[in-house]
Write an enzyme that holds these catalytic residues in place. Structure first.
Site, PDB file in Angstrom:
ATOM      1  N   GLY A 377      -0.102 -75.181  55.777  1.00 53.63           N
ATOM      2  CA  GLY A 377      -0.854 -74.241  54.962  1.00 53.63           C
ATOM      3  C   GLY A 377      -1.931 -74.945  54.181  1.00 53.63           C
ATOM      4  N   PRO A 378      -2.872 -74.199  53.653  1.00 53.61           N
ATOM      5  CA  PRO A 378      -3.954 -74.811  52.874  1.00 53.61           C
ATOM      6  C   PRO A 378      -3.422 -75.452  51.594  1.00 53.61           C
ATOM      7  CG  PRO A 378      -4.025 -72.409  52.700  1.00 53.61           C
ATOM      8  CD  PRO A 378      -2.993 -72.736  53.735  1.00 53.61           C
ATOM      9  N   GLY A 380      -2.551 -76.128  47.854  1.00 53.55           N
ATOM     10  CA  GLY A 380      -2.207 -75.197  46.791  1.00 53.55           C
ATOM     11  C   GLY A 380      -1.360 -74.033  47.243  1.00 53.55           C
ATOM     12  N   LYS A 383       3.501 -76.020  49.269  1.00 52.79           N
ATOM     13  CA  LYS A 383       4.300 -76.857  50.180  1.00 52.79           C
ATOM     14  C   LYS A 383       5.098 -77.912  49.405  1.00 52.79           C
ATOM     15  CE  LYS A 383       0.722 -78.222  52.600  1.00 52.79           C
ATOM     16  NZ  LYS A 383      -0.360 -77.502  51.883  1.00 52.79           N
ATOM     17  N   THR A 384       4.420 -78.648  48.525  1.00 50.92           N
ATOM     18  CA  THR A 384       5.104 -79.700  47.773  1.00 50.92           C
ATOM     19  C   THR A 384       6.114 -79.110  46.792  1.00 50.92           C
ATOM     20  OG1 THR A 384       3.173 -81.139  47.973  1.00 50.92           O
ATOM     21  CG2 THR A 384       4.752 -81.685  46.249  1.00 50.92           C
ATOM     22  N   GLU A 507       3.717 -85.158  54.155  1.00 50.67           N
ATOM     23  CA  GLU A 507       2.432 -85.661  54.644  1.00 50.67           C
ATOM     24  C   GLU A 507       2.485 -87.173  54.820  1.00 50.67           C
ATOM     25  OE1 GLU A 507      -0.674 -84.222  52.147  1.00 50.67           O
ATOM     26  OE2 GLU A 507      -0.065 -82.145  52.328  1.00 50.67           O
TER      27      GLU A 507
END
Length: 613
Positions: A377-378, A380, A383-384, A507
């Site tokens: 996903g983009p 913000g 994800k984190t 990542e």
């Protein structure tokens, strides 16, 4: 009137907090008692000196000297000096012991505070609590408490003797003290406010120092020296202004006290001289009176210093207690994880760092046991944050995360986190050797054979064994002496040594060049075998073979499925894949020589190309 009551209540609360902090630090009460007892003995001996001087002055002649009395006084003087020295040492020891106890509690507390605390407090402020504020408390105990206690005894003892010797002169002396109190009390209140402000500004300045010096390479690379100098200089000037204000108060207090005392001496000498001339008192009595006056004046200075330091200590106590009273994690509360090889379910999870601003909104998906789930996903999109919730750095504000049928928050943090291997994009390393970093956090003995095996699976063994000291090589602060790819491979080897059942890859190859990425990708494949894996990735090759891909957009799951399914049904994912395709084809073209060097040969590169297409 109300302000006065509030100030009095706050002052009482400060003292209660101070004594609570000291008692919780388990001070050596016996040593403190001995130290204060010796100080009191020394003070009592000093109260006898003026009486001895009076007798000497009133009947001064060589024949009248009693050598036994002189010898006794000499012994008393020496004993008093020794007792005073021992007392100072014991008080210093007790002060250091108390501060060590407070720092130990603070350090233990800091390690169990939740991540949310560190999100809202600067590191420099926290360091200041541990160093500067505890030192203020140590100064009060070790340097000023003895002077306060003995000063009170000296003042009370001297006043009793003076009233007995000449109550009229004593009452004249007393008339000065209310005046001195009216002058010094407001100044003491101002000193308290200045001390609190200085402690807060010192903590803020420490934060600036910590931030700049820990990221000095970024500062230099960005040519940010002028900006940081300006901010640091601003902090220095604020400290300078607080220091000036403190100096002004001290500059007012010292001359005022001196002026009052000089006036007192002049009045007492004049009045005392008249009484000696009239025969009401002897010359020896006047000398003794003035000596007792010194024994009142000197302790007043000590008591003033005690209250100045006490005001600083009250401010330090407030800030320390705020840390100690902060709600902490209990790492051992809860059940042990008995079977981590189960599916993990996010069920309607909502979370936001600020009230009313949700980062994740009603997120639901299942990570199948032993399979790979990728989140795409983009920036913000949350994800984190998903990783942080799984790691239990934070708790969902709505919904739940379960392992099998059990909510993960029923397990102890120690047990739960021991099941997780985490490889982030930064690959944080501690200052120390490669071996220290590989074994970091493990609660068991790790053999060299295990270390080498994990390094080999992470493709880290080749570069480690080329280093002069191999596994005993120092990596520098935050691993600065190693390249990004080398740090990543050490992080993977560290995760392998933990043998986790759940794996999180944040990542893990996003910051690497194509050659380093190929090797790290192969190491990650070794790490992921048979583990429940959650991956965040910006590169297509990382997720193309995932068993399930979750697409997050602004905290909402907008699609899930395999790579092929999302290509066909999800427009944003198709755009993501198209953008990545050219990069990945170039990576595949570069892969053959790199994989051959890593021992995988051209077949692996061809396999990678087939995976991408």
């Amino acid at each position: 009137m109300r302000e006065a009551r509030n100030a009095a209540a706050q002052g009482a609360g400060n003292w209660r907090g101070f004594f609570r902090l000291i008692l919780q630090a388990e001070p050596p009460k016996l040593l403190l008692s001995i130290a204060l007892g010796l100080s009191i003995m020394s003070t009592l001996v000093s109260l006898v000196i003026p009486l001895f001087t009076k007798n000497v002055v009133d009947s001064f002649s060589i024949d009248a000297l009693n050598w036994m009395q002189i010898g006794g006084m000499a012994v008393a003087f020496v004993g008093s000096a020794v007792a005073s020295g021992v007392s100072v040492y014991l008080l210093n020891y007790a002060g250091q012991k108390v501060v060590a106890g407070i720092r130990d509690r603070l350090w233990k507390k800091l390690l169990v505070l939740p991540v949310g605390y560190y999100d809202n407090h600067q590191t420099g402020d926290t360091i200041s609590r541990m160093t500067n504020d505890t030192a203020v408390i140590k100064g009060l105990i070790a340097e000023h408490t003895s002077g306060f206690v003995t000063g009170l005894i000296s003042i009370v003892g001297s006043i009793v003797v003076l009233l007995y010797m000449d109550w009229k002169m004593t009452l004249i002396m007393f008339s000065v003290f209310p005046i001195a109190f009216l002058i010094l009390f407001p100044l003491g209140r101002q000193m308290f406010k200045i001390s609190k402000g200085m402690q807060a500004e010192t903590a803020s300045f420490t934060s600036v120092l910590n931030r700049v010096l820990s990221e000095i390479r970024l500062v230099k690379a960005a040519n940010a020296e002028p900006v940081e100098y300006k901010e640091g200089s601003s902090g220095i000037q604020k400290l300078f202004q607080f220091g000036l204000r403190e100096g002004k108060i001290q500059a007012l207090m010292a001359p005022l006290v001196t002026f009052v005392m000089l006036m007192l001496f002049v009045v007492l000498f004049g009045y005392g001289g008249m009484r000696v001339a009239s025969g009401a008192i002897s010359a020896g009595q006047l000398v003794a009176f003035m000596l007792y006056l010194f024994q009142i004046v000197m302790p007043i200075t000590q008591i003033t210093q005690f209250f100045n330091q006490a005001q600083k200590a009250m401010g330090a106590t407030d800030t320390i207690l705020k840390v100690l009273d902060y709600e902490e994690e209990n790492p051992y509360a809860g059940a042990n994880v008995t079977n981590a090889s189960q599916s993990i379910r996010f069920d309607g999870v909502t979370y936001g760092y600020k009230e009313g601003e949700s980062v994740l909104k009603d997120v639901s998906f299942t990570m199948e046991a032993g399979k790979v789930t990728a989140i795409v996903g983009p920036s913000g999109s949350g994800k984190t944050t998903t990783f942080s919730l799984l790691e239990r750095f934070y708790s969902p504000q709505a919904g739940s995360i379960t392992l099998g049928a059990d909510a993960i928050d029923r397990f102890s943090l120690v047990s739960w986190r021991s099941q997780i291997g985490y490889v982030s994009q930064e690959s944080p390393l501690i200052a120390g050797t490669i071996r220290d970093n590989l074994c970091y956090g493990l609660q068991r003995e790790v053999t060299l054979e295990e270390i080498k095996q994990a390094s080999q699976m992470a493709y880290a063994d080749a570069f480690i064994e080329e280093l002069p000291q191999q596994y005993d090589t120092e990596v520098g602060e935050r691993g600065i002496k190693l390249s990004g790819g080398q740090r990543q491979r050490i992080a993977i080897a560290r995760a392998l040594l933990r043998d986790p059942k759940i794996l999180m890859l944040d990542e893990a190859t996003s910051s690497l060049d194509s050659k380093s990425e190929v090797v790290v990708q192969q190491a990650l494949q070794n790490l992921m075998q048979g583990r429940t894996t959650l991956v965040i990735a910006h590169r297509l090759s990382t997720v193309v073979d995932a068993d399930q891909i979750i697409f997050l957009d602004k905290g909402v799951v907008t699609g899930s499925g395999t790579h092929q399914e999302l290509l066909e049904t999800h427009e944003m994912y198709r755009e993501f894949a198209t953008q990545q395709l050219q990069i990945q084809e170039q990576l595949a073209a570069d892969a053959s020589p790199v994989l051959a060097e890593a021992g995988k040969g051209p077949a692996a590169a061809g396999s990678l190309q087939r995976e991408i297409h």
